[in-house]
Motif scaffolding. Structure first.
Motif, mmCIF file in Angstrom:
data_model
loop_
_atom_site.group_PDB
_atom_site.id
_atom_site.type_symbol
_atom_site.label_atom_id
_atom_site.label_comp_id
_atom_site.label_asym_id
_atom_site.label_seq_id
_atom_site.Cartn_x
_atom_site.Cartn_y
_atom_site.Cartn_z
ATOM 1 N N ALA A 81 0.854 -1.188 0.000
ATOM 2 C CA ALA A 81 0.000 0.000 0.000
ATOM 3 C C ALA A 81 0.883 1.228 0.000
ATOM 4 N N VAL A 82 1.176 1.761 -1.193
ATOM 5 C CA VAL A 82 2.082 2.892 -1.339
ATOM 6 C C VAL A 82 1.364 3.997 -2.090
ATOM 7 N N ILE A 83 1.416 5.213 -1.605
ATOM 8 C CA ILE A 83 0.879 6.376 -2.300
ATOM 9 C C ILE A 83 2.069 7.225 -2.718
ATOM 10 N N SER A 84 2.274 7.390 -4.023
ATOM 11 C CA SER A 84 3.403 8.173 -4.518
ATOM 12 C C SER A 84 3.011 8.850 -5.815
ATOM 13 N N GLU A 171 -11.164 9.815 0.884
ATOM 14 C CA GLU A 171 -11.474 8.552 1.564
ATOM 15 C C GLU A 171 -10.437 7.483 1.237
ATOM 16 N N LYS A 172 -10.069 7.423 -0.021
ATOM 17 C CA LYS A 172 -9.120 6.395 -0.449
ATOM 18 C C LYS A 172 -7.730 6.652 0.118
ATOM 19 N N GLU A 173 -7.265 7.901 0.082
ATOM 20 C CA GLU A 173 -5.924 8.207 0.571
ATOM 21 C C GLU A 173 -5.822 7.969 2.077
ATOM 22 N N ASN A 174 -6.828 8.376 2.834
ATOM 23 C CA ASN A 174 -6.794 8.166 4.286
ATOM 24 C C ASN A 174 -6.777 6.683 4.628
ATOM 25 N N ALA A 175 -7.551 5.908 3.888
ATOM 26 C CA ALA A 175 -7.584 4.467 4.159
ATOM 27 C C ALA A 175 -6.238 3.831 3.853
ATOM 28 N N VAL A 176 -5.640 4.249 2.731
ATOM 29 C CA VAL A 176 -4.342 3.672 2.351
ATOM 30 C C VAL A 176 -3.269 4.051 3.355
ATOM 31 N N ILE A 177 -3.252 5.310 3.785
ATOM 32 C CA ILE A 177 -2.216 5.756 4.711
ATOM 33 C C ILE A 177 -2.368 5.073 6.072
ATOM 34 N N GLU A 179 -3.671 2.173 6.695
ATOM 35 C CA GLU A 179 -3.258 0.777 6.546
ATOM 36 C C GLU A 179 -1.739 0.675 6.472
ATOM 37 N N ALA A 180 -1.102 1.624 5.743
ATOM 38 C CA ALA A 180 0.352 1.588 5.613
ATOM 39 C C ALA A 180 1.034 1.800 6.962
ATOM 40 N N ILE A 181 0.528 2.706 7.766
ATOM 41 C CA ILE A 181 1.146 2.966 9.068
ATOM 42 C C ILE A 181 1.022 1.744 9.975
ATOM 43 N N ASN A 182 -0.116 1.115 9.956
ATOM 44 C CA ASN A 182 -0.297 -0.081 10.787
ATOM 45 C C ASN A 182 0.643 -1.203 10.359
ATOM 46 N N LYS A 183 0.775 -1.371 9.044
ATOM 47 C CA LYS A 183 1.675 -2.420 8.574
ATOM 48 C C LYS A 183 3.126 -2.068 8.863
ATOM 49 N N ARG A 184 3.451 -0.775 8.802
ATOM 50 C CA ARG A 184 4.826 -0.384 9.103
ATOM 51 C C ARG A 184 5.182 -0.736 10.555
ATOM 52 N N TYR A 185 4.243 -0.582 11.436
ATOM 53 C CA TYR A 185 4.504 -0.901 12.842
ATOM 54 C C TYR A 185 4.739 -2.402 13.010
ATOM 55 N N ARG A 402 2.456 13.133 10.083
ATOM 56 C CA ARG A 402 1.814 13.618 8.855
ATOM 57 C C ARG A 402 0.306 13.423 8.881
ATOM 58 N N MET A 403 -0.132 12.404 9.533
ATOM 59 C CA MET A 403 -1.570 12.139 9.584
ATOM 60 C C MET A 403 -2.336 13.297 10.231
ATOM 61 N N LEU A 404 -1.630 14.071 11.066
ATOM 62 C CA LEU A 404 -2.294 15.168 11.769
ATOM 63 C C LEU A 404 -2.426 16.420 10.906
ATOM 64 N N ALA A 405 -1.689 16.454 9.721
ATOM 65 C CA ALA A 405 -1.706 17.655 8.871
ATOM 66 C C ALA A 405 -2.627 17.416 7.685
ATOM 67 N N PRO A 406 -3.812 18.101 7.615
ATOM 68 C CA PRO A 406 -4.721 17.915 6.478
ATOM 69 C C PRO A 406 -4.166 18.569 5.218
ATOM 70 N N ARG A 407 -4.668 18.071 4.044
ATOM 71 C CA ARG A 407 -4.204 18.612 2.771
ATOM 72 C C ARG A 407 -5.291 18.460 1.728
#
Length: 747
Positions: A81-84, A171-177, A179-185, A402-407
């Protein structure tokens, strides 16, 4: 100069092809025009029947994705799950705007399924035909337009495209991010165990003494014990072995050569190769004897130069001493050769010993190197794992921040409005397109028709297809020279035809000519009349015979009646002189067709016809027979078999090649001799290959007051008797009043 000529030739060929294409369009303009009108009118009718549609548009900027979360290659289980932001990222987002998922969201947001009485998938399909997303090149800007018959609905759909895309992407970006953070942990915890395992491996090497532990730190940096002594030993043994192998190879070469040499050849070889100076091969005694041998040889030469005779006692003693030295030297050289063989065996034994020592040293170095590589590999694995773990830990902390900074994912620069003027159909554009398409299709149809048209079109086609020369090219709409006179510009075309026939007359020994054509309407009778006119103008006693007993027209061209003519003679009702009339043109005579018989073929094939041809051949210089079409009736085949030569008149783009080949075959099978072809009714002004004819005709037409050149005196004198005989033989208004009353006025 040659290059310029080649360029001019290529330019001329290109111009020739272009003019050929124009000629095709000129000949097929009716078909092209019909296709053009059909397409143009159809386009106009369809445009008129179309329903007006309104367009609402807006401009927005698609923002790049959130900060990159690069979690690939972090271990045995990389996170997918990578957003780039890649090169195709923006293009992908533009496609997502018109994807089925976004279209369904738009339809549900505006309640279009209930309004349009359909399901959401069908409503999404209908929306796909209304919405256009057009990215601007080299920017992140996109123009969104919606076309609908209701301008207010178009405005609502255009706004909903942006709103639904923004919701879908967030919705899609938040879900991906997330999931990525949880897997990174999860990966971070698993890599910590792996890092500890690799550290234990390094500690084992430290305890074994293969690693300098006092400079090893927790980052994996340290130093190995040196392997330089083993490498130096191995290199030294390698150099010694190489040197010894070279010596053995050289000795084997010399021994092989020395085995077959004796006495002087043996001495010459060791001297030339330098073996005498090599202490390892040659003994001191051999060098001493060789030096003494050379010295005695030099003294002997000096004594001979000083005048001593060969039988002088001193010279004889020197010669005996020299021979003794030579025998001793040869004997020592043989001993040196045997000693080299023994020395070679010693060297080989020494080489084998060195090779064994080299392999042992090599094995020791290899074992030590492999062990060092294991240590180095363990150190590198630990260092890599430590760096990977540290980066993964830092990324995890940064991603949580980064999750705390909206964009924002989209910025709108222009809002959609309600259109008041319809944008389609575009009457002017549709008519222009219809005209262009109609023109193109018309041209294509013209070329297709021309491609499938197998008729003869050009002079080259005629000569290549029929294998006959073209004797003349008659311009389009050429009139009767009997009425126009010799000042007509068309007369020059017939003069060229006359000249070509004159050049071939002697070859065919021809006086009588049958002028034939494949089918009616190719201008055969007009061509015959004008050709007879130019022959008469040149001083030839010329007779025109209207042998077309089915549709006679030649008499009308000469302004005579055809009540009395060839049919009367062939039926035995008239004499030959009663059916030949002089026209108003000097040297030109006419034999009309007479009454139309019941059996024209029978008359043409009769014995009386042969007598007629034989008689007129004696009394006239040129006799031209008009005949029916070859493919229509058998009269023409009978006529060409009796005439000396035949001239085939053909009209371009009228008869197919197969029909013309059939005509040629019928004439040849009947025994006729085809002298050549006459291209009639040719558009010389529009066809490129006839441009030179246009030049000539224009030249002669510009000088309408010029006089017809007079026949040279010698030719006129030779023809005077025959012309006088023709005049006496032909009927005149005074001598043939009865015939004149029966057949019309004679001029």
């Amino acid at each position: 100069m040659i290059a310029n000529t080649a360029q001019q030739t290529q330019g001329g060929e290109a111009m020739l092809h272009a003019q050929d294409y124009l000629q095709v369009l000129k000949s097929r303009w009716k078909e092209a025009l019909l296709v053009f009108l059909l397409v143009f009118v159809s386009c106009a009718v369809i445009t008129k029947m179309m329903t007006p549609r309104y367009t609402s548009s807006m401009t927005a900027e698609v923002m790049p994705p959130r900060e990159i979360i690069n979690v690939a290659n972090t271990g045995a289980n990389p996170i997918n799950a990578v957003i780039s932001e890649t090169a195709s990222y923006m293009q992908t987002q533009f496609e997502i705007m018109v994807s089925q998922q976004n279209l369904i969201a738009i339809a549900n947001k505006l309640d279009l399924p209930n309004e349009w009485k359909t399901d959401e998938v069908s409503a999404a399909g209908m929306l796909s035909g209304m919405i256009k997303v057009m990215p601007r090149k080299n920017t992140n800007l996109v123009d969104i337009s919606v076309e609908n018959s209701d301008p207010r609905v178009a405005q609502q759909i255009c706004q909903a495209v942006v709103d639904c895309y923004r919701e879908l992407r967030e919705e899609k970006e938040n879900a991906v991010i997330n999931e990525a953070i949880n897997k990174r942990y999860e990966v971070l915890r698993s890599r910590q165990d792996e890092l500890e395992r690799k550290a234990d491996v390094v500690r084992q090497f430290i305890r074994a003494g293969r690693y300098i532990a006092n400079i090893w730190d927790q980052n994996g940096h340290g130093a190995l014990q040196s392997t330089g002594a083993e490498e130096q030993t191995l290199q030294k043994l390698s150099d010694q072995r190489l040197t010894l192998d070279n010596e053995i190879a050289n000795m084997m070469v010399h021994i092989d050569k020395l085995q077959n040499l004796k006495d002087e050849e043996l001495l010459s070889y060791v001297t030339r190769t330098g073996l005498l100076t090599a202490e390892s091969y040659c003994s001191a005694k051999v060098r001493e004897l060789n030096s003494q041998f050379n010295k005695e040889d030099d003294e002997r030469d000096k004594m001979l130069l000083m005048g001593y005779g060969e039988n002088h006692p001193v010279l004889k003693r020197l010669e005996e001493q020299h021979n003794s030295t030579k025998e001793q030297l040869y004997a020592e050289l043989l001993g040196m050769r045997d000693a080299m063989v023994d020395q070679l065996d010693v060297k080989k034994a020494e080489s084998a010993n060195l090779s064994q020592r080299y392999e042992e040293a090599k094995k020791q170095l290899k074992d030590k190197t492999l062990e060092d590589q294991k240590v180095k590999s363990a150190l590198q694995e630990y260092a890599s794992e430590k760096a990977r773990f540290d980066k993964l830990e830092n990324d995890y902390i940064a991603d949580k921040m980064r999750m705390l900074a909206p964009r924002a994912c989209m910025e709108v620069y222009s809002r959609p409005g309600v259109a008041s003027v319809p944008t389609s159909p575009n009457y002017r554009l549709n008519l222009i397109i219809g005209a262009v398409i109609g023109g193109v299709l018309g041209v294509i149809v013209a070329f297709v028709f021309d491609y499938f048209d197998t008729s003869i079109k050009t002079l080259e086609d005629a000569e290549r297809g029929l294998g006959l020369p073209v004797l003349g090219v008659i311009p389009q709409d050429a009139g009767l020279l009997i009425l126009q006179g010799n000042s007509s510009p068309d007369a020059e075309a017939y003069r060229i035809l006359r000249t070509n026939i004159e050049l071939k007359k002697s070859l065919y020994k021809a006086t009588t000519f049958a002028v034939v054509s494949s089918n009616a309407g190719e201008g055969k009778t007009t061509t015959l009349s004008n050709l007879a006119y130019v022959f008469a103008q040149a001083g030839y006693s010329t007779l025109m015979v209207d042998a077309d007993l089915r549709r006679p027209r030649l008499a009308r061209y000469a302004e005579l009646k055809s009540d009395v003519g060839i049919s009367n003679y062939l039926a035995g009702a008239k004499e030959l002189k009663e059916v030949i009339f002089q026209t108003g043109v000097p040297n030109l005579y006419l034999m009309p067709s007479g009454p139309i018989p019941a059996d024209p073929s029978g008359m043409i094939g009769s014995f009386r016809m042969e007598q007629l041809i034989a008689e007129v051949s004696k009394r006239f210089d040129v006799v031209l027979f008009d005949s029916p079409p070859v493919l229509g009736v058998s009269d023409a085949s009978l006529l060409v078999s009796k005439a000396d030569a035949s001239l085939l008149v053909l009209k371009p783009r009228k008869m197919p090649l197969k029909a013309l080949l059939r005509t040629k075959s019928l004439i040849q099978n009947a025994g006729g001799q085809l002298m050549g072809l006459i291209m009639n009714n040719v558009d010389i002004s529009g066809d490129t290959q006839y441009q030179y004819y246009t030049t000539y005709y224009s030249y002669y037409s510009s000088d309408r007051k010029r006089k017809e050149p007079v026949t040279p005196g010698l030719v006129a004198a030779q023809r005077a008797d025959k012309d006088k005989e023709s005049k006496d033989f032909a009927s005149s208004p005074a001598e043939n009043s009865t015939s004149a009353d029966d057949s019309g006025d004679i001029y």
